[in-house]
Structures are given as C-alpha cells and as structure tokens.
Enzyme design. Structure first.
Site, PDB file in Angstrom:
ATOM      1  N   ASP A   1      -0.218  -3.844   6.028  1.00 19.01           N
ATOM      2  CA  ASP A   1      -0.778  -3.504   7.290  1.00 19.01           C
ATOM      3  C   ASP A   1      -2.325  -3.932   7.300  1.00 19.01           C
ATOM      4  O   ASP A   1      -2.889  -3.322   6.280  1.00 19.01           O
ATOM      5  CB  ASP A   1      -0.636  -1.968   7.538  1.00 19.01           C
ATOM      6  CG  ASP A   1       0.756  -1.582   7.642  1.00 19.01           C
ATOM      7  OD1 ASP A   1       1.636  -2.266   7.232  1.00 19.01           O
ATOM      8  OD2 ASP A   1       1.111  -0.147   7.887  1.00 19.01           O
TER       9      ASP A   1
ATOM     10  N   ASP B   1       6.018   4.432   4.725  1.00 19.11           N
ATOM     11  CA  ASP B   1       6.702   3.471   5.281  1.00 19.11           C
ATOM     12  C   ASP B   1       6.793   2.462   4.627  1.00 19.11           C
ATOM     13  O   ASP B   1       7.464   1.255   4.952  1.00 19.11           O
ATOM     14  CB  ASP B   1       6.570   3.404   6.810  1.00 19.11           C
ATOM     15  CG  ASP B   1       5.119   2.863   7.037  1.00 19.11           C
ATOM     16  OD1 ASP B   1       4.182   3.604   6.473  1.00 19.11           O
ATOM     17  OD2 ASP B   1       4.679   2.202   8.056  1.00 19.11           O
ATOM     18  N   HIS B   2       6.121   2.076   3.385  1.00 18.68           N
ATOM     19  CA  HIS B   2       6.016   1.003   2.554  1.00 18.68           C
ATOM     20  C   HIS B   2       6.513   1.133   1.205  1.00 18.68           C
ATOM     21  O   HIS B   2       6.685   0.217   0.651  1.00 18.68           O
ATOM     22  CB  HIS B   2       4.719   0.351   2.677  1.00 18.68           C
ATOM     23  CG  HIS B   2       4.221  -0.321   4.010  1.00 18.68           C
ATOM     24  ND1 HIS B   2       4.350  -1.438   4.454  1.00 18.68           N
ATOM     25  CD2 HIS B   2       3.785   0.611   5.190  1.00 18.68           C
ATOM     26  CE1 HIS B   2       4.096  -1.333   5.801  1.00 18.68           C
ATOM     27  NE2 HIS B   2       3.635  -0.358   6.385  1.00 18.68           N
TER      28      HIS B   2
ATOM     29  N   HIS C   1       1.331   3.843   1.995  1.00 16.14           N
ATOM     30  CA  HIS C   1       1.885   4.739   3.170  1.00 16.14           C
ATOM     31  C   HIS C   1       3.304   4.669   2.993  1.00 16.14           C
ATOM     32  O   HIS C   1       4.135   3.739   2.440  1.00 16.14           O
ATOM     33  CB  HIS C   1       1.655   4.182   4.360  1.00 16.14           C
ATOM     34  CG  HIS C   1       0.022   4.354   4.805  1.00 16.14           C
ATOM     35  ND1 HIS C   1      -0.815   3.736   5.463  1.00 16.14           N
ATOM     36  CD2 HIS C   1      -0.673   5.715   4.594  1.00 16.14           C
ATOM     37  CE1 HIS C   1      -1.935   4.281   5.984  1.00 16.14           C
ATOM     38  NE2 HIS C   1      -1.817   5.355   5.467  1.00 16.14           N
TER      39      HIS C   1
ATOM     40  N   HIS D   1      -7.102  -1.665   5.285  1.00 16.74           N
ATOM     41  CA  HIS D   1      -6.264  -0.703   6.183  1.00 16.74           C
ATOM     42  C   HIS D   1      -6.835   0.779   5.823  1.00 16.74           C
ATOM     43  O   HIS D   1      -7.746   0.799   5.012  1.00 16.74           O
ATOM     44  CB  HIS D   1      -4.809  -0.741   5.762  1.00 16.74           C
ATOM     45  CG  HIS D   1      -3.863  -0.135   6.608  1.00 16.74           C
ATOM     46  ND1 HIS D   1      -3.730  -0.204   7.939  1.00 16.74           N
ATOM     47  CD2 HIS D   1      -2.771   0.900   6.116  1.00 16.74           C
ATOM     48  CE1 HIS D   1      -2.480   0.593   8.270  1.00 16.74           C
ATOM     49  NE2 HIS D   1      -2.100   1.239   7.272  1.00 16.74           N
TER      50      HIS D   1
ATOM     51  N   HIS E   1       0.793  -1.136  -0.049  1.00 18.52           N
ATOM     52  CA  HIS E   1      -0.034  -0.076  -0.034  1.00 18.52           C
ATOM     53  C   HIS E   1       0.965   1.461   0.129  1.00 18.52           C
ATOM     54  O   HIS E   1       2.002   1.259   0.134  1.00 18.52           O
ATOM     55  CB  HIS E   1      -0.915  -0.031   1.202  1.00 18.52           C
ATOM     56  CG  HIS E   1      -0.372   0.282   2.625  1.00 18.52           C
ATOM     57  ND1 HIS E   1       0.480  -0.816   3.093  1.00 18.52           N
ATOM     58  CD2 HIS E   1      -0.500   1.190   3.561  1.00 18.52           C
ATOM     59  CE1 HIS E   1       0.874  -0.432   4.174  1.00 18.52           C
ATOM     60  NE2 HIS E   1       0.487   0.831   4.459  1.00 18.52           N
TER      61      HIS E   1
ATOM     62  N   HIS F   1       5.769  -5.194  12.213  1.00 21.30           N
ATOM     63  CA  HIS F   1       5.313  -3.775  11.992  1.00 21.30           C
ATOM     64  C   HIS F   1       5.012  -3.271  13.258  1.00 21.30           C
ATOM     65  O   HIS F   1       3.840  -2.722  13.763  1.00 21.30           O
ATOM     66  CB  HIS F   1       4.001  -3.891  11.218  1.00 21.30           C
ATOM     67  CG  HIS F   1       3.814  -2.375  10.663  1.00 21.30           C
ATOM     68  ND1 HIS F   1       2.930  -1.569  11.209  1.00 21.30           N
ATOM     69  CD2 HIS F   1       3.995  -1.951   9.593  1.00 21.30           C
ATOM     70  CE1 HIS F   1       2.663  -0.573  10.590  1.00 21.30           C
ATOM     71  NE2 HIS F   1       3.425  -0.606   9.543  1.00 21.30           N
TER      72      HIS F   1
END
Lengths: 308, 308
Positions: free
Chosen positions: A213, A69-70, A67, A145, A65, A271
């Site tokens: 997530d 941090d990914h 975000h 998510h 996805h 995570h």
C-alpha cells in the site's frame, strides 16, 4: 519455442474490510513449476485451495508490510503446509516484526514445521536484490505508507538461446545442443556450427512490479521502468484524493500516472476501498490516463507473455 | 410469556484442514441483544459478515485452546471491530499465551483499539466461574488435548417470575408488578396480592456446554449434567478410534456416550476430520447411542427453547 508460463493469480484485491465473498490482498505468481506468494491476507490458504493452487509449490513469500490485511493468513498457511507434509525450504521476506509475530505463535501453539523456514528482514532504502533462484531475481524498494512498506520487482532471469529445429543436422549430439543454447561455437563431424546460425536469442525476460500500500511516489518510476505489468494501490477514486493522502494510499488516476511515467506495458489496479459498490469509476479514471489498465479481480489470473 | 432467544450459530465446524467452502471451529451464541463467541478459527470475521451477525454485539470471546484453527481469526476480528468504531469493552478468555500473541501483533502493526480489551487467562482445574453479566454465567473446565484446553458451560441466569396478565386487576401500578416479578407480596387498594397467585415461576434457565478438542472424558459428565445442548468433538468415526486417541480427539460414538451419561437433552457433533467426504456415518454411530444428535452444519443455527 515453448517457454514456461508467468502468471499472476489474484487471491484477493480488497482492502481491510472486504465485501462479502471478497478477500484482502494476496497474489500468487507462478513461473514454470514454482510459485511465489505476494502478501497473505486472512484466509489466503483457503483461496489457494479453492483455485486448486498447490500450497507446497510456493518457494518464497514476500510481505509488503505488517497491516493485518497483508499478513494475517501466514500462520495458518504455514500450519497447512506442514500438515501437507512439506519438506522443501521456504523463504519468507518481510519487514521487521514478522519473525517475532510468528515465533511467539509457534512457541505457544507448539508448532514446529518439519521444513526449514528462512526469514529475511526487508529493509532496503533503494532498489536492492533480496532473493534469487534458478528462475527469478527479486528486488525490494521502499514505498510510503503508515507502516514501513516495500514494493517488489520480480525479474525473470535471461533464459537459454532457442534452438531452431529445422537448422539442426540429424543426429546432432545432445551435449552439443546444450552448448549452442549456451552461446558456444561447436565443431562436429568436421563442421563448425555457430550458435547464431542454428538458434535464436533467449526470450526477453519478463518483469512484474508489485506496489501496495502506498502514496503516489513519482520517484519509483525509475525502479519499475519498463515492467511488463505493474500492480498498484488504487484504493480511492479521484474525488477521495484527500482521503488517499491521509491514509497513505493512492487513487487509480495516480496509479495510472505512475504507469505512464515508468513506461510499463500494462497496469493492474487493486486494494479497493469498501466504500465503493463497484470499481467502474476507478477503472475509467485510470484508463483516461493509461489505457492498458485492468481491475485485479479475485479468482482471475493475468498471464504475462514473452514478446517474440 | 415471551423470552429472549438463545441461539447457537455455527460459523465453522471442521478441523484444521477444512474442505473447500467450509471453515474451522467458531460459534456465535446469541442471547437477547448480546452475543458471545466460542473459538475463532481463521476467517471467522468473514463468516459473521456473511450471516449478517453483528461483530460489535459480541460481549465476550472464549478460546478453548491455542491451536491455530481455534484462534487465528481473532486478530483480524479485533481489527475489524475497531474499524467498525466499537467502543464497548470486550472480554477475552483464553489459555496462557494468547495475550502475548496479540500483544506482539498489536505492537508491530501499531494497532491500538479504541475499546477496552479485558484479557483473562483460563486455567481452571475443575468447574470454575470465569464470567458473569446480566444474562449469563460462564464456567470453564479442563479437557484433555495435545495443548492445554478447556470446555465452557454457559448458563442463563434465573429470570423474573412471569406475570399472568388475566389475573392482574385493572390499573395495577407498574412498580408493584416489578415487585411481583421479584417474588414479593404486594398490598394495593387494601388488598393483598401474593406473587404465586398472579405470576408463574421464572422459566428454567438454559444451559449450553461446548467441548472441543478433547479425548472422551467420562468425568466431565458431572459438570455438564442436564445441559440443554452439548456440543462435542466428534472428529472421527469408530473405525478410527485409535487415531482419535493418538491425536487427543473423540469419536462421534464417544460423544454420544458422554451425552447419554450426563443426561443432556441434545447433542451437537462437530470438528469433522478432512478424511471424510460426508458425515453420515458419524451421525449414525452417534444416534445408535444417543438418539437426539445432530451434525453441526456451518451456516445453520440451533435455538434452545425454554421448557414451559
């Protein structure tokens, strides 16, 4: 009866605000000579270098996805691949938007990789095949998510039959060996060789499920059933389950419940929220429900062995 | 006669493919309670955390150009600022394109910072003022690189006159002290106090010039003349001067020549190429031309003191 390895390297297993020295989500799955990247938080290219994992062996990248941090490490990784003279095609699977995010950066930074980039938008509503090569098949399935998010199921292809060396007559021609591996019956020197007499069945294909997530979703058990290893979001301890629900994450106990329900062989949790100074309680709470659980530790690797 | 500090922290001083453990370009300039970020390579937010430098003290960010090793850390830094509950406005100065790069990512990642972001496009053709606050004035000037690129000159504002404590009569009222600091003549208790008798002139304002990535450009000497510190691109040793020209970078000897020509007090060199195992030769070749040269070492800080 050798077999290629199947290893998950943890490049980062923390959430968006990692403690000093730790990183956001990224994993490298290595199978034989090729490798596959799962998510790509900021700094992933430097973690690969540290662990001496070759960037240019990566055949495909899967982004769960959008975000930061990914995915924030992706642009730098692509630049480095290009500076390292990559020529092989690269496949990137990601939710809608990543193409635009990379395209605008390539335009303004005047970055034109010399290798071919094959983008594919992930948008499956159930378990759907998105990628296949000589070694693996990858399927994606929707998670839940705050942004659209997908899990990935990576399945090894069924290999060849395994020759039993001591049952093979001397000078048996190599092309006939290949036929035996491929479940054929062979006639040589006026004798018939049945593949079942001189070879064993292929090793059972290995299966890895990557789920981050996400909220705890009982219905995904059907899709990941029987996986050798399940990596699952375990951002929170049970005492913070309400916070997990609010932020569309899971507790480690919920991850364990899913592992139990789906009959996977092993659970890897990660995570981790920045609120915890250590992850012991996350592990203890998961193990109470599903004993074969491990923490995803950055820098560690987790091999999956064939059952024989 | 105290004065606020003026310190450059090196968060990274390597070029696009840094050796393991080292980082791409980024520097934090701290003056008093505020700070200013110069370039923002991938992982800058983690380097700030490591050095315990507060992200939310940063008032303005200046990006020299849009190669990934100078801006890729920005999106992650902005996300972290927001997660750390920043409320203060943030000013970002960068070449054309950065707004689009951030906007498309904010759109797809659904990232809406709660603080105000003030973007300004840098496009000066000569030395032009782009930013001013209570402490500093920042000017930008064009460099010459493969992409449009700018240098930044950060000048401290002239401070107040410095009171000479032993020359001040007892019970001298505070508002009158403020007037003296502001170069006024004061009458108190039927006596006249001339500011020159009871105070010293303000400390000379400090000046920092940041020049990366660029060819050796003799004409910028006029803009950076007399700076206390010059940071300059020194990607290559003299033996690779042709490569420097081809890639629009400088040698450390050229950086030193510019320092000499412009009469700066000290030279800091960086943006080291990954081809060198150590940077001794870069330093020796610069020092032969301009003795007061230092290597920019990641994690080190370089204070500028007032001459008194």
């Amino acid at each position: 009866l050798s077999n290629s390895h199947f290893i998950i390297h943890i490049l980062g297993a923390n959430s968006a605000k990692p403690p000093i020295g730790l990183n956001q989500t990224s994993q490298l799955l290595t199978i034989g000579e090729g490798s596959y990247l799962l998510d790509c938080g900021e700094g992933t290219q430097f973690r690969l270098d540290e662990l001496r994992l070759k960037q240019n062996r990566i055949k495909a990248i899967f982004i769960s996805h959008l975000h930061g941090d990914h995915y924030l490490g992706l642009m730098g990784l692509l630049s480095s691949m290009s500076m390292n003279h990559r020529t092989a095609d690269l496949h990137i699977f990601a939710p809608k938007g990543l193409i635009e995010i990379l395209t605008v950066q390539m335009h303004f930074t005047e970055f034109f990789p010399e290798f071919e980039l094959n983008f594919k938008e992930v948008n499956s509503v159930s378990l759907e095949k998105i990628y296949e090569d000589k070694q693996i098949i990858v399927e994606s399935f929707p998670l839940s998510h705050r942004l659209p998010c997908w899990g990935f199921l990576i399945r090894e292809k069924i290999g060849e039959r395994r020759i039993i060396a001591e049952n093979i007559p001397e000078n048996f021609p190599y092309p006939f060996l290949a036929k035996i591996k491929n479940s054929e019956i062979v006639v040589w020197n006026e004798q018939t060789y049945h593949f079942e007499d001189i070879s064993l069945p292929p090793l059972p294909p290995r299966k890895y499920a990557f789920c981050t997530d996400t909220l705890f979703l009982p219905h995904i058990a059907q899709w990941i059933a029987g996986a050798d290893l399940l990596y699952h979001d375990a951002t929170f301890e049970t005492q913070h389950e309400i916070r997990a629900n609010e932020t569309y994450h899971a507790t480690s106990a919920q991850a364990a419940q899913l592992a139990e329900m789906s009959g996977v062989k092993k659970l890897l949790i990660g995570h981790f929220s920045s609120r915890y100074a250590n992850y012991n309680k996350l592990l203890v709470e998961a193990k109470a429900i599903f004993e074969n659980t491990e923490l995803a530790i950055q820098g560690n690797f987790y091999p999956i062995f064939n059952e024989t």
